[in-house]
Motif scaffolding. Structure first.
Motif, PDB file in Angstrom:
ATOM      1  N   ALA A  17       0.798  -1.366   0.058  1.00 17.93           N
ATOM      2  CA  ALA A  17      -0.049   0.089   0.156  1.00 17.93           C
ATOM      3  C   ALA A  17       0.961   1.271  -0.055  1.00 17.93           C
ATOM      4  CB  ALA A  17      -1.027   0.143   1.312  1.00 17.93           C
ATOM      5  N   PHE A  18       1.810   1.059   0.749  1.00 16.28           N
ATOM      6  CA  PHE A  18       2.876   2.392   0.786  1.00 16.28           C
ATOM      7  C   PHE A  18       3.607   2.715  -0.689  1.00 16.28           C
ATOM      8  CE2 PHE A  18       7.102   4.599   1.358  1.00 16.28           C
ATOM      9  CZ  PHE A  18       6.465   5.491   2.364  1.00 16.28           C
ATOM     10  N   ARG A  19       3.863   1.652  -1.282  1.00 16.24           N
ATOM     11  CA  ARG A  19       4.440   1.542  -2.672  1.00 16.24           C
ATOM     12  C   ARG A  19       3.403   2.214  -3.818  1.00 16.24           C
ATOM     13  NH1 ARG A  19       7.169  -2.676  -0.846  1.00 16.24           N
ATOM     14  NH2 ARG A  19       5.836  -4.332  -1.900  1.00 16.24           N
ATOM     15  N   GLN A  20       1.957   1.650  -3.544  1.00 21.84           N
ATOM     16  CA  GLN A  20       1.128   2.140  -4.278  1.00 21.84           C
ATOM     17  C   GLN A  20       0.880   3.716  -3.966  1.00 21.84           C
ATOM     18  OE1 GLN A  20      -2.364  -0.304  -3.310  1.00 21.84           O
ATOM     19  NE2 GLN A  20      -1.898  -1.918  -4.822  1.00 21.84           N
ATOM     20  N   MET A  21       0.775   4.181  -2.754  1.00 22.89           N
ATOM     21  CA  MET A  21       0.537   5.663  -2.613  1.00 22.89           C
ATOM     22  C   MET A  21       1.730   6.386  -3.032  1.00 22.89           C
ATOM     23  SD  MET A  21      -0.761   7.961  -0.856  1.00 22.89           S
ATOM     24  CE  MET A  21      -1.612   7.581   0.671  1.00 22.89           C
ATOM     25  N   GLN A  22       3.059   6.075  -2.881  1.00 19.96           N
ATOM     26  CA  GLN A  22       4.195   6.759  -3.580  1.00 19.96           C
ATOM     27  C   GLN A  22       3.903   6.817  -5.052  1.00 19.96           C
ATOM     28  OE1 GLN A  22       7.472   4.320  -1.965  1.00 19.96           O
ATOM     29  NE2 GLN A  22       8.237   6.381  -1.411  1.00 19.96           N
ATOM     30  N   LEU A  23       3.508   5.851  -5.903  1.00 22.21           N
ATOM     31  CA  LEU A  23       3.258   5.812  -7.311  1.00 22.21           C
ATOM     32  C   LEU A  23       2.149   6.696  -7.682  1.00 22.21           C
ATOM     33  CD1 LEU A  23       3.960   5.004 -10.008  1.00 22.21           C
ATOM     34  CD2 LEU A  23       2.419   2.794  -9.699  1.00 22.21           C
ATOM     35  N   ALA A  24       1.202   6.677  -6.906  1.00 25.33           N
ATOM     36  CA  ALA A  24       0.013   7.443  -7.215  1.00 25.33           C
ATOM     37  C   ALA A  24       0.434   8.981  -6.879  1.00 25.33           C
ATOM     38  CB  ALA A  24      -1.120   7.185  -6.336  1.00 25.33           C
TER      39      ALA A  24
END
Length: 399
Positions: A17-24
């Motif tokens: 979820a953290f990596r998804q947040m960064q990419l978003a």
């Protein structure tokens, strides 16, 4: 519930979820700032094609940044009411619609109207992105995610400039801007797929009295007023330099083609390097000396562009860009941490000054260019930077 995230602790670093947040956040930053500044490298071409002066052509930037300045505070309240993620998605989608409309308008004044509304919609992103990550990311690591968003804004601003300029010279400025818009739409699609749903958001609907109180409360602080003025004056000067540098370099004795002058925007990457380093220095030396140092560095780079040699002008642009972003990184954080009323509203007031300065002085730089040539624009920017530095030195505490 995902083990990497819970209501009490937020999204943990290293989790999916953290990596998804960064990419978003990277993508939403790219989408916003690619659109906002895509005309900047095309201004000489726009001036010729539309039959307008240099300062009138710069309204392609000023109209959008003025719209953003106007929109950033209302969007902060929309995000409080309906949620950060959905508000950002609506904002960036509407911005793309107005971007398309700007490219098909039959007259230059109508183009500017569409650019204003495009900017007003884009205001939803800087107003809400930091609040979104602050609520969803585990405390103590939000700076990492914020850095990713800032990186996205830098990449987006650079992409909008260096993609639009060469394509615009070959195929027309509308095609150049359309190509950037296509990149922005792709980035929005990635944001839509990857941005985690909000788990820690609580809707808040402020009354008009409460909303005004949060704004006015911050404006009672002399230190905060100086920080907002610092944003307005230095950002105004920074945008003026980039707005009219293309006109300067495309004229004799340089006579550079538009695609080549567009490469000067690669100097923008100096800000990617200087911003985090300024934060480290501020933690060691205090924010005030680093803020003043960034302003002085910017002024030195601006002065170097007066030397009639590309071997000096290009390094000067790198230096002024590094100095500006060092100051901006320190001042933006200071605006939030020193808030005396609503923190989100203090950040919005900083953004209001930041983009308001871009609109006003980004335009006036062309007036000084017409009156005094490149030296006129440089003189205006040096004057703005000097005023900001004196105010910072006189009013802000050393901390």
């Amino acid at each position: 519930m995902d083990s990497a995230s819970d209501l009490g602790s937020g999204i943990a670093p290293g989790s999916p979820a953290f990596r998804q947040m960064q990419l978003a956040l990277l993508c939403i930053g790219i989408a916003t700032f690619a659109q906002l500044y895509s005309p900047q490298g095309l201004l000489p071409l726009i001036a010729t094609d539309e039959g307008v002066s240099a300062d009138a052509a710069s309204l392609m930037i000023s109209a959008a940044t003025l719209g953003l300045a106007v929109g950033v505070i209302p969007w902060s309240y929309v995000g409080d009411a309906v949620g950060r993620r959905p508000a950002m998605l609506v904002a960036i989608t509407l911005a793309c619609v107005f971007a398309v409309l700007a490219l098909v308008m039959p007259s230059f004044p109508l183009i500017l109207v569409m650019r204003f509304f495009e900017g007003a919609m884009l205001g939803g992103v800087p107003a809400l992105a930091v609040a979104y990550l602050s609520e969803e990311i585990r405390p103590g690591v939000s700076a990492v995610a914020a850095g990713t968003y800032v990186a996205g804004t830098t990449i987006g601003g650079l992409t909008g400039r260096i993609v639009a300029a060469p394509l615009g010279e070959w195929l027309g400025w509308q095609i150049g801007m359309l190509a950037v818009l296509a990149i922005a739409v792709a980035a929005v699609a990635v944001f839509l797929v990857t941005a985690p749903p909000a788990r820690n958001f609580t809707p808040r609907r402020a009354t008009v009295r409460e909303a005004v109180g949060r704004l006015v409360g911050n404006l009672r602080s002399p230190a905060l007023i100086v920080i907002y003025l610092q944003a307005m004056l230095t950002m105004g000067g920074f945008v003026a330099m980039y707005n009219y540098l293309g006109f300067h370099l495309s004229a004799p004795p340089y006579a550079l083609p538009l695609w080549l002058t567009g490469l000067i925007f690669l100097a923008y990457l100096a800000g990617t390097v200087s911003s985090p380093r300024a934060g480290v220095l501020a933690s060691r030396l205090g924010r005030k000396p680093v803020l003043i140092g960034g302003n002085l560095l910017m002024a030195g780079g601006v002065a170097l562009t007066l030397v009639p040699s590309l071997w000096v002008i290009v390094p000067g642009v790198v230096v002024l860009t590094a100095g500006f972003f060092a100051s901006h990184a320190v001042a933006a954080g200071w605006a939030g941490s020193s808030a005396v009323a609503g923190r989100a509203q203090s950040t919005s007031l900083y953004n209001l000054g930041y983009y308001g300065g871009s609109s006003v002085f980004g335009f006036l730089g062309g007036t000084f260019l017409a009156a005094g040539g490149w030296a006129g624009t440089v003189g205006m920017v040096l004057g703005l930077t000097a005023v900001a530095t004196v105010l910072v030195a006189a009013v802000l505490p050393r901390n």
